[in-house]
Design a protein around this motif. Structure first.
Motif, mmCIF file in Angstrom:
data_model
loop_
_atom_site.group_PDB
_atom_site.id
_atom_site.type_symbol
_atom_site.label_atom_id
_atom_site.label_comp_id
_atom_site.label_asym_id
_atom_site.label_seq_id
_atom_site.Cartn_x
_atom_site.Cartn_y
_atom_site.Cartn_z
ATOM 1 N N ILE A 4 0.781 -1.271 0.041
ATOM 2 C CA ILE A 4 0.126 -0.128 -0.007
ATOM 3 C C ILE A 4 1.017 1.277 0.031
ATOM 4 C CG2 ILE A 4 -1.969 1.358 1.254
ATOM 5 C CD1 ILE A 4 -2.815 -1.530 2.254
ATOM 6 N N ARG A 5 0.914 1.981 -1.198
ATOM 7 C CA ARG A 5 1.921 2.970 -1.255
ATOM 8 C C ARG A 5 0.988 4.368 -1.446
ATOM 9 N NH1 ARG A 5 6.459 0.171 -5.050
ATOM 10 N NH2 ARG A 5 7.212 -1.153 -3.320
ATOM 11 N N LYS A 6 -0.319 4.264 -1.976
ATOM 12 C CA LYS A 6 -1.128 5.408 -2.116
ATOM 13 C C LYS A 6 -2.365 5.310 -1.632
ATOM 14 C CE LYS A 6 0.132 7.680 -6.517
ATOM 15 N NZ LYS A 6 -0.320 7.686 -7.742
ATOM 16 N N GLY A 25 -4.812 9.003 7.931
ATOM 17 C CA GLY A 25 -3.562 9.648 8.302
ATOM 18 C C GLY A 25 -2.612 8.610 9.039
ATOM 19 N N GLY A 26 -3.621 7.974 9.873
ATOM 20 C CA GLY A 26 -2.716 6.955 10.729
ATOM 21 C C GLY A 26 -1.956 5.869 9.864
ATOM 22 N N LEU A 27 -3.046 5.156 9.056
ATOM 23 C CA LEU A 27 -2.640 4.180 8.330
ATOM 24 C C LEU A 27 -1.670 4.677 7.292
ATOM 25 C CD1 LEU A 27 -6.137 2.685 7.033
ATOM 26 C CD2 LEU A 27 -4.260 1.557 8.158
ATOM 27 N N ALA A 28 -1.598 5.780 6.600
ATOM 28 C CA ALA A 28 -0.577 5.939 5.923
ATOM 29 C C ALA A 28 0.805 6.228 6.326
ATOM 30 C CB ALA A 28 -1.025 7.520 5.245
ATOM 31 N N LYS A 29 0.605 6.771 7.648
ATOM 32 C CA LYS A 29 1.815 6.868 8.395
ATOM 33 C C LYS A 29 2.305 5.587 8.554
ATOM 34 C CE LYS A 29 4.029 9.020 12.535
ATOM 35 N NZ LYS A 29 3.534 10.019 13.596
ATOM 36 N N GLN A 34 1.514 7.293 0.678
ATOM 37 C CA GLN A 34 1.028 8.797 0.200
ATOM 38 C C GLN A 34 -0.491 8.866 0.590
ATOM 39 O OE1 GLN A 34 1.676 9.363 -3.981
ATOM 40 N NE2 GLN A 34 0.622 11.453 -4.145
ATOM 41 N N LEU A 35 -0.761 9.976 1.087
ATOM 42 C CA LEU A 35 -2.265 10.239 1.288
ATOM 43 C C LEU A 35 -2.833 11.180 0.358
ATOM 44 C CD1 LEU A 35 -4.482 9.554 3.447
ATOM 45 C CD2 LEU A 35 -3.901 11.519 4.657
ATOM 46 N N SER A 36 -3.815 10.834 -0.155
ATOM 47 C CA SER A 36 -4.651 11.723 -1.015
ATOM 48 C C SER A 36 -6.157 12.053 -0.554
ATOM 49 C CB SER A 36 -4.431 11.203 -2.634
ATOM 50 O OG SER A 36 -5.173 11.879 -3.624
ATOM 51 N N VAL A 37 -6.591 13.415 -0.797
ATOM 52 C CA VAL A 37 -7.686 13.546 -0.281
ATOM 53 C C VAL A 37 -8.459 14.140 -1.367
ATOM 54 C CG1 VAL A 37 -9.288 14.776 1.353
ATOM 55 C CG2 VAL A 37 -6.911 13.760 1.916
ATOM 56 N N ALA A 104 -8.417 4.684 -10.149
ATOM 57 C CA ALA A 104 -7.913 4.213 -11.325
ATOM 58 C C ALA A 104 -6.771 5.086 -12.059
ATOM 59 C CB ALA A 104 -9.022 3.586 -12.097
ATOM 60 N N ASP A 105 -7.367 6.128 -12.160
ATOM 61 C CA ASP A 105 -6.175 7.048 -13.027
ATOM 62 C C ASP A 105 -5.131 7.173 -12.103
ATOM 63 O OD1 ASP A 105 -8.243 7.140 -14.919
ATOM 64 O OD2 ASP A 105 -8.904 9.129 -14.365
ATOM 65 N N THR A 106 -4.878 7.271 -10.950
ATOM 66 C CA THR A 106 -3.953 7.805 -10.090
ATOM 67 C C THR A 106 -3.181 6.566 -9.470
ATOM 68 O OG1 THR A 106 -5.004 8.311 -8.081
ATOM 69 C CG2 THR A 106 -4.779 10.219 -9.967
ATOM 70 N N GLY A 107 -3.772 5.298 -9.746
ATOM 71 C CA GLY A 107 -2.890 4.060 -9.273
ATOM 72 C C GLY A 107 -2.993 4.055 -7.882
ATOM 73 N N ILE A 108 -4.285 4.448 -7.098
ATOM 74 C CA ILE A 108 -4.350 4.140 -5.782
ATOM 75 C C ILE A 108 -4.560 2.599 -5.314
ATOM 76 C CG2 ILE A 108 -6.470 4.424 -4.115
ATOM 77 C CD1 ILE A 108 -4.799 7.188 -4.827
ATOM 78 N N ASP A 109 -3.799 2.141 -4.191
ATOM 79 C CA ASP A 109 -3.643 1.034 -3.967
ATOM 80 C C ASP A 109 -4.684 0.754 -2.711
ATOM 81 O OD1 ASP A 109 -1.199 0.356 -4.837
ATOM 82 O OD2 ASP A 109 -0.259 1.709 -3.602
ATOM 83 N N LEU A 110 -5.246 1.711 -2.207
ATOM 84 C CA LEU A 110 -6.423 1.345 -1.105
ATOM 85 C C LEU A 110 -7.427 2.897 -0.863
ATOM 86 C CD1 LEU A 110 -7.600 -0.256 1.164
ATOM 87 C CD2 LEU A 110 -5.907 0.941 2.612
ATOM 88 N N ILE A 111 -8.533 2.560 -0.917
ATOM 89 C CA ILE A 111 -9.449 3.693 -0.733
ATOM 90 C C ILE A 111 -10.102 3.490 0.893
ATOM 91 C CG2 ILE A 111 -11.558 4.608 -1.266
ATOM 92 C CD1 ILE A 111 -11.409 3.696 -4.186
ATOM 93 N N VAL A 112 -9.836 4.505 1.414
ATOM 94 C CA VAL A 112 -10.617 4.565 2.989
ATOM 95 C C VAL A 112 -11.751 5.477 2.733
ATOM 96 C CG1 VAL A 112 -10.144 4.919 5.264
ATOM 97 C CG2 VAL A 112 -8.434 4.206 3.783
#
Length: 148
Positions: A4-6, A25-29, A34-37, A104-112
């Motif tokens: 999980i990188r994004k 934010g805790g998961l990303a840490k 990388q965290l994207s909102v 899909a467009d930005t290669g997200i590995d996990l949606i929270v």
């Protein structure tokens, strides 16, 4: 589950989405991810038969996007630790579709995503955004109940 990188976190600026963003934010840490909102301004094309606005729809959507971009900065600052690296984006369109397409467009590995945001008539008219995202996402989705 692969690395999980994004991590993508859709928000609606509610207290509930602030709780979800803090958890993400805790998961990303923990993952060093990388965290994207994102916030999605609902497209007014869906309402074209219901009302006629006093200003052109494109201008109204533009103003809503600009206002959401301002709100996003204060929202992220309020909900995340100051040192948390984060990217933000405001999109326009169908909320669930925009989230899934962006992932899909930005290669997200996990949606929270939260199981509860704003409630009321919106829920009755549009159904659950989280449910639609879970069913159509190109990656794993972690749903968080902000009441637990």
């Amino acid at each position: 589950m692969s690395d999980i990188r994004k991590i993508l976190v859709p928000v609606d600026f509610s207290r509930n989405s602030c709780k979800v963003l803090r958890s993400a934010g805790g998961l990303a840490k923990s993952f060093g991810a990388q965290l994207s909102v994102v916030f999605v301004v609902q497209s007014f094309d869906d309402y074209s038969g219901f009302f006629v606005p006093h200003v052109p729809i494109s201008q109204l959507e533009e103003e809503m996007v600009l206002n959401a971009e301002d709100k996003m900065q204060s929202f992220v600052k309020e909900c995340l630790e100051p040192e948390t690296p984060v990217q933000t984006r405001v999109l326009a369109g169908d909320v669930a579709e925009s989230i899934v397409d962006h992932a899909a467009d930005t290669g997200i590995d996990l949606i929270v995503i939260g199981t509860h945001g704003y409630k009321g008539m919106e829920r009755v008219l549009f159904g659950s955004v989280a449910e639609k995202v879970v069913k159509t996402a190109p990656c794993p989705v972690l749903t968080i109940n902000p009441y637990k």
